[in-house]
Design a protein around this motif. Structure first.
Motif, PDB file in Angstrom:
ATOM      1  N   GLY A  73      42.108  38.978  45.688  1.00 33.23           N
ATOM      2  CA  GLY A  73      41.703  37.730  45.045  1.00 33.23           C
ATOM      3  C   GLY A  73      40.907  37.994  43.780  1.00 33.23           C
ATOM      4  N   VAL A  74      39.938  38.893  43.878  1.00 31.93           N
ATOM      5  CA  VAL A  74      39.073  39.191  42.729  1.00 31.93           C
ATOM      6  C   VAL A  74      39.893  39.705  41.544  1.00 31.93           C
ATOM      7  CG1 VAL A  74      37.203  40.665  41.912  1.00 31.93           C
ATOM      8  CG2 VAL A  74      37.075  39.651  44.195  1.00 31.93           C
ATOM      9  N   ARG A  75      40.786  40.641  41.805  1.00 30.17           N
ATOM     10  CA  ARG A  75      41.609  41.214  40.723  1.00 30.17           C
ATOM     11  C   ARG A  75      42.477  40.139  40.073  1.00 30.17           C
ATOM     12  NH1 ARG A  75      41.909  45.929  44.095  1.00 30.17           N
ATOM     13  NH2 ARG A  75      43.684  45.104  45.250  1.00 30.17           N
ATOM     14  N   PHE A  76      43.069  39.308  40.917  1.00 32.14           N
ATOM     15  CA  PHE A  76      43.968  38.266  40.434  1.00 32.14           C
ATOM     16  C   PHE A  76      43.222  37.279  39.531  1.00 32.14           C
ATOM     17  CE2 PHE A  76      46.102  34.147  41.148  1.00 32.14           C
ATOM     18  CZ  PHE A  76      47.377  34.478  40.735  1.00 32.14           C
ATOM     19  N   TYR A  77      42.109  36.733  40.042  1.00 36.38           N
ATOM     20  CA  TYR A  77      41.380  35.730  39.260  1.00 36.38           C
ATOM     21  C   TYR A  77      40.742  36.360  38.021  1.00 36.38           C
ATOM     22  CZ  TYR A  77      42.155  32.427  43.031  1.00 36.38           C
ATOM     23  OH  TYR A  77      42.743  31.596  43.951  1.00 36.38           O
ATOM     24  N   ASP A  78      40.417  37.638  38.099  1.00 37.08           N
ATOM     25  CA  ASP A  78      39.817  38.264  36.924  1.00 37.08           C
ATOM     26  C   ASP A  78      40.823  38.377  35.779  1.00 37.08           C
ATOM     27  OD1 ASP A  78      37.485  39.348  35.706  1.00 37.08           O
ATOM     28  OD2 ASP A  78      38.588  41.245  35.632  1.00 37.08           O
ATOM     29  N   ARG A  79      42.085  38.621  36.113  1.00 38.54           N
ATOM     30  CA  ARG A  79      43.114  38.647  35.070  1.00 38.54           C
ATOM     31  C   ARG A  79      43.170  37.281  34.382  1.00 38.54           C
ATOM     32  NH1 ARG A  79      45.535  40.797  30.982  1.00 38.54           N
ATOM     33  NH2 ARG A  79      47.568  39.864  30.601  1.00 38.54           N
ATOM     34  N   SER A  80      42.978  36.218  35.177  1.00 45.06           N
ATOM     35  CA  SER A  80      42.998  34.874  34.595  1.00 45.06           C
ATOM     36  C   SER A  80      41.809  34.672  33.653  1.00 45.06           C
ATOM     37  CB  SER A  80      42.985  33.808  35.693  1.00 45.06           C
ATOM     38  OG  SER A  80      43.944  32.803  35.433  1.00 45.06           O
ATOM     39  N   VAL A  81      40.633  35.153  34.073  1.00 41.26           N
ATOM     40  CA  VAL A  81      39.453  35.024  33.198  1.00 41.26           C
ATOM     41  C   VAL A  81      39.718  35.744  31.872  1.00 41.26           C
ATOM     42  CG1 VAL A  81      37.028  35.661  32.912  1.00 41.26           C
ATOM     43  CG2 VAL A  81      37.805  34.710  35.090  1.00 41.26           C
ATOM     44  N   LYS A  82      40.329  36.948  31.962  1.00 46.23           N
ATOM     45  CA  LYS A  82      40.636  37.711  30.736  1.00 46.23           C
ATOM     46  C   LYS A  82      41.602  36.928  29.846  1.00 46.23           C
ATOM     47  CE  LYS A  82      37.986  40.985  31.455  1.00 46.23           C
ATOM     48  NZ  LYS A  82      37.983  41.611  32.792  1.00 46.23           N
ATOM     49  N   LEU A  83      42.629  36.336  30.471  1.00 47.12           N
ATOM     50  CA  LEU A  83      43.586  35.551  29.682  1.00 47.12           C
ATOM     51  C   LEU A  83      42.897  34.328  29.064  1.00 47.12           C
ATOM     52  CD1 LEU A  83      46.751  35.739  31.982  1.00 47.12           C
ATOM     53  CD2 LEU A  83      46.570  36.673  29.674  1.00 47.12           C
ATOM     54  N   TYR A  84      42.011  33.680  29.825  1.00 47.41           N
ATOM     55  CA  TYR A  84      41.274  32.530  29.280  1.00 47.41           C
ATOM     56  C   TYR A  84      40.428  32.946  28.075  1.00 47.41           C
ATOM     57  CZ  TYR A  84      42.248  28.662  32.510  1.00 47.41           C
ATOM     58  OH  TYR A  84      42.844  27.621  33.186  1.00 47.41           O
ATOM     59  N   GLU A  85      39.844  34.148  28.150  1.00 51.97           N
ATOM     60  CA  GLU A  85      38.985  34.590  27.056  1.00 51.97           C
ATOM     61  C   GLU A  85      39.758  34.678  25.741  1.00 51.97           C
ATOM     62  OE1 GLU A  85      37.274  38.120  28.772  1.00 51.97           O
ATOM     63  OE2 GLU A  85      35.527  37.024  29.578  1.00 51.97           O
ATOM     64  N   GLY A  86      41.064  35.013  25.823  1.00 49.77           N
ATOM     65  CA  GLY A  86      41.838  35.121  24.591  1.00 49.77           C
ATOM     66  C   GLY A  86      42.764  33.941  24.335  1.00 49.77           C
ATOM     67  N   LEU A  87      42.645  32.898  25.168  1.00 47.45           N
ATOM     68  CA  LEU A  87      43.661  31.847  25.152  1.00 47.45           C
ATOM     69  C   LEU A  87      43.610  30.939  23.918  1.00 47.45           C
ATOM     70  CD1 LEU A  87      45.994  31.210  27.016  1.00 47.45           C
ATOM     71  CD2 LEU A  87      44.594  29.491  28.146  1.00 47.45           C
ATOM     72  N   SER A  88      42.400  30.628  23.431  1.00 45.76           N
ATOM     73  CA  SER A  88      42.305  29.767  22.243  1.00 45.76           C
ATOM     74  C   SER A  88      43.079  30.395  21.089  1.00 45.76           C
ATOM     75  CB  SER A  88      40.844  29.553  21.834  1.00 45.76           C
ATOM     76  OG  SER A  88      40.198  28.743  22.777  1.00 45.76           O
ATOM     77  N   ALA A  89      42.891  31.706  20.888  1.00 44.46           N
ATOM     78  CA  ALA A  89      43.578  32.401  19.794  1.00 44.46           C
ATOM     79  C   ALA A  89      45.072  32.493  20.093  1.00 44.46           C
ATOM     80  CB  ALA A  89      42.986  33.794  19.611  1.00 44.46           C
ATOM     81  N   ASP A  90      45.411  32.821  21.344  1.00 48.23           N
ATOM     82  CA  ASP A  90      46.813  32.996  21.713  1.00 48.23           C
ATOM     83  C   ASP A  90      47.591  31.690  21.525  1.00 48.23           C
ATOM     84  OD1 ASP A  90      49.124  34.150  22.727  1.00 48.23           O
ATOM     85  OD2 ASP A  90      48.587  33.742  24.812  1.00 48.23           O
ATOM     86  N   LEU A  91      46.989  30.569  21.951  1.00 48.91           N
ATOM     87  CA  LEU A  91      47.685  29.283  21.871  1.00 48.91           C
ATOM     88  C   LEU A  91      47.462  28.580  20.541  1.00 48.91           C
ATOM     89  CD1 LEU A  91      46.852  27.734  25.401  1.00 48.91           C
ATOM     90  CD2 LEU A  91      48.992  28.811  24.691  1.00 48.91           C
TER      91      LEU A  91
END
Ligand SMILES: Cc1cc2nc3c(=O)[nH]c(=O)nc-3n(C[C@H](O)[C@H](O)[C@H](O)COP(=O)(O)OP(=O)(O)OC[C@H]3O[C@@H](n4cnc5c(N)ncnc54)[C@H](O)[C@@H]3O)c2cc1C
Ligand SMILES: [Zn+2]
Lengths: 421, 94
Positions: A94-112
């Motif tokens: 669970g921790v690994r999975f949700y952490d990948r999401s946090v990482k994606l969220y951190e770059g999401l404004s720029a990505d989108l």
């Protein structure tokens, strides 16, 4: 419906120019006629469906994709949640999975190229007794082993982070400590939904609102088409991303899964000057609070105690919520609630999702998101897209397969997901 | 808010009860495989329709009973003792 021009890239200069010269901002995705067939049909235009389409197009070049929603983009849980994002779960997977999401969220404004307003204000889960403090120490250790910033702190430190909190010992449930997770925070959920919708649309995926899936055709144990109120679509891949309504789609291919739909309510106050700089969660008091950038306090609680597809709010909820919030922060007693609402949550017995393939070939699921699925939108979309494109289940979602129920391999996130979302 | 008509206590606020979930028949423990048992434990119909479910009057008479409720409107059309208790009641006369 009017044809919208391809949305230009957003920039500070473009924003000023548009603000001075033009009127409304156009809708950021287009309207299409329904085609007779698509490579992939995604049911549900919430964050999970939209992110899956976005990563299918972006990471794998698969763009002949339709996202169908019986209502509108973000009309389900994705537009009704309290947008808490964190990764301090209890199980390593669970921790690994949700952490990948946090990482994606951190770059999401720029990505989108869309400001999703991710504010990592920090996340506090309060402990009111020794046994929850013990679980929190356990969680902190699992978190640290996975490289997550997470630790147990005492009442003094809590008071420093949230001065308005009643950390005295003279309360019904004195605060004895908290699990502190500095990278946790909130996003603007609408922006995430719209940003993914726009990104998927720009890359050629089609969003079809007011398009209800009414049945699914199978032949020889595999999906061949879906029937909607706007006509039949031939397809060999259907992805169920309908959260609270997931059981109603599953049954169209003859599948029953461990899902129970419960309403979850939330409420928001009038806006006041910023005073709360962390998300505060109390499992024992069944309540959590955060403050938006506009200044409103957002409150949430645990799910309504019986299964239902009704999205009506209830007075019991408001009453209980107010009582519990005031135990934590007596100083806000004079604030007024602006509104309350409910959304549907597809609860599983182990507070973990059901993701991946099913016994029906071509019928994939990304469901069981319960009260905690918004934060998982990015990583789920990325993983489901990979599964669809490659035909192999990615490592990070293997633990969440449907077969874990008959095989007795439950994931056990209850301790970290029951109220915390 | 929904009101649940307890067959013993009459209509009471749902907060007094625990909604146990959809009623299903329990497989015979002696002959079930672990897979079948887990199927019974976990799998749900989760209908958006009239359902028959079990409720427990936690803060009242502390009895279990069956309720017919519509999960979209929350309307309740019937509540009754569960079949097993009805049998027991007739048998023991209590
Ligand atoms: C009050 C509340 C607070 C929450 N707080 C948090 C939180 O703080 N953090 C967090 O991570 N999660 C939170 N959640 C959970 C989160 O909102 C959900 O898990 C998540 O949004 C699910 O997203 P989704 O895309 O899977 O489904 P949804 O956003 O629910 O979308 C499903 C869509 O499917 C569509 N649909 C249904 N049936 C059909 C059909 N037959 N044909 C076509 N379309 C159909 C619906 O119209 C809907 O738009 C909260 C939920 C609620 C209700
Ligand atoms: Zn009773």
């Amino acid at each position: 419906m009017s044809k919208v021009r391809y949305p230009a890239k957003y920039s500070a200069l473009g924003l000023i120019k548009h603000g001075l010269m033009k009127g409304d901002w156009p809708q950021v995705w287009r309207h299409h006629e329904l085609k007779p067939s698509y490579d992939v049909v995604i049911v549900g235009a919430g964050v999970h469906g939209l992110a899956t389409a976005y990563y299918l197009a972006k990471n794998h070049g698969i763009t002949n994709v339709a996202i169908l929603d019986k209502g509108y983009v973000g009309g389900g849980g994705s537009g009704r949640n309290t947008s808490i994002v964190r990764s301090n779960y209890l199980t390593p997977e669970g921790v690994r999975f949700y952490d990948r999401s946090v990482k994606l969220y951190e770059g999401l404004s720029a990505d989108l190229n869309f400001n999703i307003m991710f504010s990592q204000m920090g996340h506090l889960t309060l402990a009111h007794n020794d046994s929850s403090l013990r679980t929190m120490r356990w969680r902190a250790e699992v978190n640290k082993l996975e490289g997550i910033d997470s630790d147990v702190i005492g009442p003094d430190e809590i008071k420093k982070l949230v001065p308005y909190m009643d950390t005295s010992e003279n309360t019904r449930y004195p605060i004895v400590g908290a699990l502190y997770h500095p990278p946790g925070g909130t996003v603007r959920h609408d922006a995430v939904n719209w940003g993914y919708a726009r990104g998927a649309d720009i890359r050629g995926c089609e969003i079809h609102q007011q398009t209800e899936v009414q049945s699914i055709e199978t032949a020889d144990g595999r999906v061949v088409a879906v029937d909607t109120n706007r006509g039949r679509i031939a397809t060999r891949t259907v992805v169920n991303c309908t959260a609270g309504w997931a059981s109603l789609i599953n049954v169209m291919v003859g599948l029953k899964m461990p899902l129970v739909t419960h309403p979850l309510q939330a409420a928001v106050t009038e806006p006041v000057k910023k005073f709360l700089n962390a998300v505060v969660v109390s499992g024992s008091l069944h309540v959590y609070v955060s403050q938006t950038d506009r200044g409103e306090l957002v409150f949430g609680a645990s799910t309504d105690p019986y299964a239902s597809y009704s999205m009506r709010g209830s007075l019991e909820f408001t009453e209980e919520l107010a009582g519990h919030v005031l135990e934590l922060m007596p100083g806000i007693a004079k604030m007024r609630l602006l509104r309350q609402w409910a959304g549907l949550c597809d609860m599983t017995p182990d507070f973990s999702p059901i993701m991946g393939i099913t016994p029906v070939e071509g019928f994939l699921v990304d469901i069981g998101w319960g009260t905690y699925g918004f934060k998982a939108g990015p990583v789920s979309g990325e993983s489901m897209a990979q599964l669809i494109a490659t035909g192999t289940t990615p490592e990070n979602i293997k633990a969440f397969d449907l077969a874990r129920f008959p095989e007795g391999r439950l994931v056990g996130e209850k301790g970290a997901a029951a109220v915390g979302h | 808010m929904i009101q649940v008509p307890c067959p013993w206590c009459g209509p009471r606020n749902s907060m007094e009860f625990r909604a146990v979930g959809e009623s299903k028949s329990r497989p015979d423990v002696a002959t079930t495989t672990p897979e079948q048992w887990r199927q019974y434990l976990y799998t749900k119909s989760n209908l958006a329709d009239w359902v028959t479910e079990t409720w427990y009057h936690r803060a009242g008479c502390r009895r279990y009973f069956a309720v017919e409720r519509h999960t979209v409107t929350n309307d309740i059309r019937e509540s009754r003792l569960p079949a097993a208790q009805l049998r027991q009641k007739e048998g023991s006369g209590s």
